[in-house]
Design a protein around this motif. Sequence first.
Motif, PDB file in Angstrom:
ATOM      1  N   ILE A  55       0.888  -1.269  -0.114  1.00 31.71           N
ATOM      2  CA  ILE A  55      -0.014   0.018   0.029  1.00 31.71           C
ATOM      3  C   ILE A  55       0.758   1.324  -0.167  1.00 31.71           C
ATOM      4  O   ILE A  55       1.895   1.257   0.625  1.00 31.71           O
ATOM      5  CB  ILE A  55      -1.024   0.106   0.924  1.00 31.71           C
ATOM      6  N   VAL A  56       0.532   2.281  -0.784  1.00 35.01           N
ATOM      7  CA  VAL A  56       1.127   3.616  -0.640  1.00 35.01           C
ATOM      8  C   VAL A  56       0.318   4.516  -0.098  1.00 35.01           C
ATOM      9  O   VAL A  56      -1.097   4.626  -0.584  1.00 35.01           O
ATOM     10  CB  VAL A  56       1.559   3.767  -2.201  1.00 35.01           C
ATOM     11  N   PHE A  57       0.879   5.531   0.530  1.00 36.66           N
ATOM     12  CA  PHE A  57      -0.011   6.286   1.364  1.00 36.66           C
ATOM     13  C   PHE A  57       0.939   7.505   1.888  1.00 36.66           C
ATOM     14  O   PHE A  57       2.233   7.424   1.527  1.00 36.66           O
ATOM     15  CB  PHE A  57      -0.597   5.844   2.527  1.00 36.66           C
ATOM     16  N   ASN A  58       0.444   8.682   2.108  1.00 40.46           N
ATOM     17  CA  ASN A  58       0.915   9.908   2.524  1.00 40.46           C
ATOM     18  C   ASN A  58       1.765   9.747   3.921  1.00 40.46           C
ATOM     19  O   ASN A  58       1.245   8.775   4.641  1.00 40.46           O
ATOM     20  CB  ASN A  58      -0.151  11.050   2.725  1.00 40.46           C
ATOM     21  N   GLY A  59       2.646  10.325   3.922  1.00 39.00           N
ATOM     22  CA  GLY A  59       3.381  10.142   5.162  1.00 39.00           C
ATOM     23  C   GLY A  59       4.865  10.742   4.842  1.00 39.00           C
ATOM     24  O   GLY A  59       5.454  10.832   3.993  1.00 39.00           O
ATOM     25  N   LYS A  60       5.488  11.145   6.209  1.00 38.11           N
ATOM     26  CA  LYS A  60       6.809  11.418   6.208  1.00 38.11           C
ATOM     27  C   LYS A  60       7.914  10.750   6.557  1.00 38.11           C
ATOM     28  O   LYS A  60       7.375   9.485   7.070  1.00 38.11           O
ATOM     29  CB  LYS A  60       6.967  12.846   7.151  1.00 38.11           C
ATOM     30  N   HIS A  61       9.137  10.982   6.659  1.00 39.43           N
ATOM     31  CA  HIS A  61      10.122   9.927   7.218  1.00 39.43           C
ATOM     32  C   HIS A  61       9.960   9.384   8.584  1.00 39.43           C
ATOM     33  O   HIS A  61      10.369   8.155   8.686  1.00 39.43           O
ATOM     34  CB  HIS A  61      11.692  10.515   7.023  1.00 39.43           C
ATOM     35  N   ASP A  62       9.468  10.088   9.534  1.00 35.87           N
ATOM     36  CA  ASP A  62       9.431   9.812  10.688  1.00 35.87           C
ATOM     37  C   ASP A  62       8.226   8.591  10.992  1.00 35.87           C
ATOM     38  O   ASP A  62       8.165   8.092  12.322  1.00 35.87           O
ATOM     39  CB  ASP A  62       8.752  10.866  11.660  1.00 35.87           C
TER      40      ASP A  62
END
Length: 433
Positions: free
Chosen positions: A402-409
């Motif tokens: 699954i691909v989703f929005n998000g940052k490195h943390d």
Amino acid sequence: MKYWIETYGCQMNKAESEAFELELNHNMWESAENPLEANLAVINTCSVRETAEERIWGRIGYYKRVKKDNPSLILIITGCMAERLGSKFLGNGSPVDKVFGTFSKHKIIDFVLNKSDFDPSSNLYKFSKVHTTEGKFKSFVPIMNGCNNFCSYCIVPYVRGRELSRNPDEIFSEIEELEKRGIKEITLLGQNVNSYYYNNGETGESLDFPELLKKISEKVNSIEWIRFLTSHPKDLGDKLINVMAKSNNICRHIHLPLQSGSDVILKKMNRKYNSDFYNNLVKKIKYDIPDASITTDIIVGFPGESKEDYDMTYNLMNSIKFNEAFTYYYNPREGTKAFDFEDNIPKEEKLRRLSEIIELQKKITVLKKKEKIGATLKVLAEGFSKNNSNELIGRTEFDEMIVFNGKHDKIGLYSMVKILFVKGNTFIGEIVT
């Protein structure tokens, strides 16, 4: 000193390669950017299919050229192909310096470090401790090696040997260490992982796979997901299904190779079950674990497979509706029983059958994925999406990408993600929490 490791084949090979890497790191070796700057190159090989071996021979040709620019490079061949062919890798201008089969892999580090007790003739398989490197959050845990089933098409029993189950105390100790290192997910490994059976000769106590899995499930704290690969249908019974159904940290995903839907072909393959047994087993899993994902392996074009035999496979796939299927056409492996069977199906027909079941599975997979649109699932973020640095790619407990929005943390952590739609073979979602 720098090393370069190439790994082909199964997860067990990947686990063993990671163990080599960590041991080299511990002894002050560094990973090279490419083979041209390495002092040591290790190719961990696979023999399961002819195409895998052809690729290795191609890589050896490549290293012959590399050694002209980097003559001090030591090239080691290990793994199942090394076990099968041994000294055939050496001589006649070969760039290969040393060959270590499956049962002497653990001696590679001793050889590289020039240890005085190095013994290349050792033929006892030893389990590697796969203590992962800093920053990683997933790890393999080998629990058994080898195979006693002798499927007629399979080289594994000849290059991996008979089944050997690892001491459970070693397994528990390794998992405890992985928890200390911050691991979030483990995968228990074995050629037939659910055939695990350990008998303590001193105490007379024994432990089978469902009991081992239950103990691991109860012992772990910060490890939230436990997976296992690969299961043989004949060894997957009510006891294991019940353990999975009652657990909240064993992933509800089972890889269960079918290979064929024809009883005639299953018997020729020496699979030790028939289509009714397999079908009823899947029904039992779906009844007790309704949302379980089931993936499989299929071989078409096995010697003697008639149109009717093939149709049985196609129809059973269409009836069961696997979440995914890894599909292959049969090619003979020297050293197996099936190698002596008359391979009477033209390659063109094998490819036609393969293409047909691939198309069938694609349609089933898309339909099953679309059923989950709108659902919110727990996802372990594994890294950045290749196409967008503002998106992460992760995996559900059902082994779905699954691909989703998000940052490195968020990488290495679990998030609740809502599935918005399906693109190709991948879910697209957004973080809810």
